[in-house]
Design an enzyme around this catalytic site. Structure first.
Site, PDB file in Angstrom:
ATOM      1  N   ASP A 287      -7.530  24.503 -20.531  1.00 38.41           N
ATOM      2  CA  ASP A 287      -6.882  24.586 -21.829  1.00 38.41           C
ATOM      3  C   ASP A 287      -8.113  24.377 -23.057  1.00 38.41           C
ATOM      4  O   ASP A 287      -8.016  25.052 -23.964  1.00 38.41           O
ATOM      5  CB  ASP A 287      -5.908  23.572 -22.242  1.00 38.41           C
ATOM      6  CG  ASP A 287      -5.804  22.305 -21.369  1.00 38.41           C
ATOM      7  OD1 ASP A 287      -6.792  22.093 -20.723  1.00 38.41           O
ATOM      8  OD2 ASP A 287      -4.979  21.487 -21.702  1.00 38.41           O
TER       9      ASP A 287
ATOM     10  N   ASP B   3      -8.741  35.231 -14.396  1.00 30.79           N
ATOM     11  CA  ASP B   3      -7.897  36.221 -14.993  1.00 30.79           C
ATOM     12  C   ASP B   3      -7.748  36.078 -16.455  1.00 30.79           C
ATOM     13  O   ASP B   3      -7.973  36.946 -17.404  1.00 30.79           O
ATOM     14  CB  ASP B   3      -6.768  36.411 -14.126  1.00 30.79           C
ATOM     15  CG  ASP B   3      -6.092  37.912 -14.270  1.00 30.79           C
ATOM     16  OD1 ASP B   3      -6.864  38.637 -14.645  1.00 30.79           O
ATOM     17  OD2 ASP B   3      -5.061  37.927 -13.695  1.00 30.79           O
TER      18      ASP B   3
ATOM     19  N   LYS C 258      -8.616  22.463 -13.772  1.00 26.91           N
ATOM     20  CA  LYS C 258      -7.409  21.571 -14.170  1.00 26.91           C
ATOM     21  C   LYS C 258      -7.297  20.535 -13.420  1.00 26.91           C
ATOM     22  O   LYS C 258      -5.999  20.275 -12.850  1.00 26.91           O
ATOM     23  CB  LYS C 258      -6.224  22.531 -14.622  1.00 26.91           C
ATOM     24  CG  LYS C 258      -5.095  21.812 -15.114  1.00 26.91           C
ATOM     25  CD  LYS C 258      -5.166  21.655 -16.648  1.00 26.91           C
ATOM     26  CE  LYS C 258      -4.090  21.074 -17.229  1.00 26.91           C
ATOM     27  NZ  LYS C 258      -4.216  20.869 -18.835  1.00 26.91           N
TER      28      LYS C 258
ATOM     29  N   TYR D  59      -2.896  33.355  -6.587  1.00 25.43           N
ATOM     30  CA  TYR D  59      -2.571  34.672  -6.287  1.00 25.43           C
ATOM     31  C   TYR D  59      -2.447  35.045  -4.958  1.00 25.43           C
ATOM     32  O   TYR D  59      -2.623  36.371  -4.281  1.00 25.43           O
ATOM     33  CB  TYR D  59      -3.644  35.666  -6.981  1.00 25.43           C
ATOM     34  CG  TYR D  59      -3.715  35.772  -8.481  1.00 25.43           C
ATOM     35  CD1 TYR D  59      -3.028  34.847  -9.357  1.00 25.43           C
ATOM     36  CD2 TYR D  59      -4.279  36.683  -9.097  1.00 25.43           C
ATOM     37  CE1 TYR D  59      -2.923  35.066 -10.663  1.00 25.43           C
ATOM     38  CE2 TYR D  59      -4.161  36.957 -10.603  1.00 25.43           C
ATOM     39  CZ  TYR D  59      -3.346  35.915 -11.441  1.00 25.43           C
ATOM     40  OH  TYR D  59      -3.529  35.893 -12.646  1.00 25.43           O
TER      41      TYR D  59
END
Ligand code: NAD
Length: 337
Positions: free
Chosen positions: A207, A231, A174, A125
């Site tokens: 995930d 988010d 991740k 972002y």
């Protein structure tokens, strides 16, 4: 910093209605707050002003405390997100999003109590390197994570966990695929957490976290993660407790905070008078806690939980028929009786 003056930005869509509800409730709570109104986003552009006008920046700088309604951000082109601009300008590096079940609210699970702490100014972002090739065939966006910001955020998260008597912090990443950015964040987490032996530590890939949240949310306590993951996961958490209408958030910096709902401007119900102000009212309670007005914060939270939990005077998103104003009147009736 004015200790008891709050900058109020009504925002777009349902923003003015739910912010008005919150200010009414805060006034009824009698906490001695003063409110200074300011505008930003589309409302400012419509008046020929900058996206975040000088006057708005000045009041935010002066008060260092803000209550903000949601602001519409066009998808794709159009202006940069006001939210991202405010977070960067005021160095609001941590986004705290509690998801706490309200008994009586219909939701998939009972007794969910998860705080997501999201890095708020870096990652995907940060807006760096957004390009689309001349032929429109290739788009790029850069993600940047720094050790300094990661450490500041992670330390804040562990400190918050300790202060709130939490037991476990799950670092979501991740790093198996995004070895550079997510890898750096995880590396910093592993170092910082050594200073917090009283907490249980856990690492989880994003995930798998999404699946675990859907299957068994009770295994989570505090989640700390980078911007995009936070988010998405915090909206997932909002879904677990009855939806966006009841999920508050706080953007916290070294010298101030901006308090808002997790949800957006809800253009589909704007102007209908049926928006649920619970989320931003609970954000108001977070603001009172931040100001160390803990008794007032608790009273507000208890009142909201009571009225919402009874389910008699609630807005349509919670299965009721009340308008925003009727629901707010009911809260005020409880607060002042
Ligand atoms: P949204 O959160 O506005 O709405 C999603 C769904 O939830 C809609 O069906 C809406 O009616 C419902 N909903 C949301 N808040 C509600 C409330 N208080 N009461 C009842 N129902 C409610 O998400 P969106 O439609 O994806 O976003 C709309 C705009 O808001 C976009 O421009 C987006 O960029 C912006 N946005 C702003 C913020 C912010 O200012 N912090 C946050 C998220 C999205």
């Amino acid at each position: 910093m004015n200790d008891n003056t709050v900058t109020v930005i009504p925002g777009d869509g349902i923003g003015p209605d739910i912010v008005d509800a919150t200010v009414r409730v805060l006034k009824a709570l009698d906490c001695g707050l003063e409110f200074e109104y300011a505008i930003a986003g589309q409302t400012a552009l419509d008046q020929g002003l900058d996206l975040v006008p000088e006057d708005t920046l000045a009041t935010l700088k002066r008060n260092r405390l803000a209550l903000k309604g949601p602001i519409t951000t066009p998808v794709g082109g159009g202006f940069t997100s006001v939210n991202v601009t405010l977070r960067k300008t005021f160095d609001l590096f941590a986004n705290v999003r509690p998801a706490l079940s309200i008994p009586g609210v219909k939701s998939r699970y009972d007794n969910v109590d998860i705080i997501t702490i999201r890095e708020n100014i870096e990652g995907i972002y940060s807006g760096l390197g957004q390009t689309v090739s001349d032929d429109g065939e290739t788009a790029e966006l850069r993600s940047r994570i720094t050790r300094t910001e990661s450490e500041r955020l992670l330390r804040f998260a562990y400190e918050t966990a300790v202060k709130q008597g939490r037991k476990k912090v799950t670092v979501v990443h991740k790093a198996n695929i995004m070895k550079s950015t997510s890898g750096l964040f995880l590396d910093v987490a592993r170092k910082v957490r050594e200073d917090y032996p009283q907490l249980e530590h856990e690492e989880m890939i994003v995930d798998a976290t999404a699946m675990q949240l859907a299957m068994n949310p009770h295994r989570f306590d505090v989640i700390v993660t980078t911007n995009l993951f936070g988010d998405i996961l915090s909206d997932l958490c909002a879904g677990l407790i009855g939806g966006l209408g009841v999920a508050p958030g706080a953007n916290i910096g070294e010298h101030g905070g901006l308090f808002e709902a997790v949800h957006g401007s809800a253009p589909d119900i704007a102007g209908k008078g049926i928006a649920n102000p619970t989320a931003i009212i609970l954000a108001g309670a977070m603001m009172l806690d931040y100001m160390e007005l803990h008794d007032k914060a608790k009273r507000l939270r208890d009142t909201v939980r009571d009225v919402v939990g009874k389910g008699e005077v609630v807005t349509p998103d919670l299965g009721g028929r009340a308008s925003t104003t009727e629901f707010t009147d009911e809260l005020i009736r409880h607060l002042t009786q």
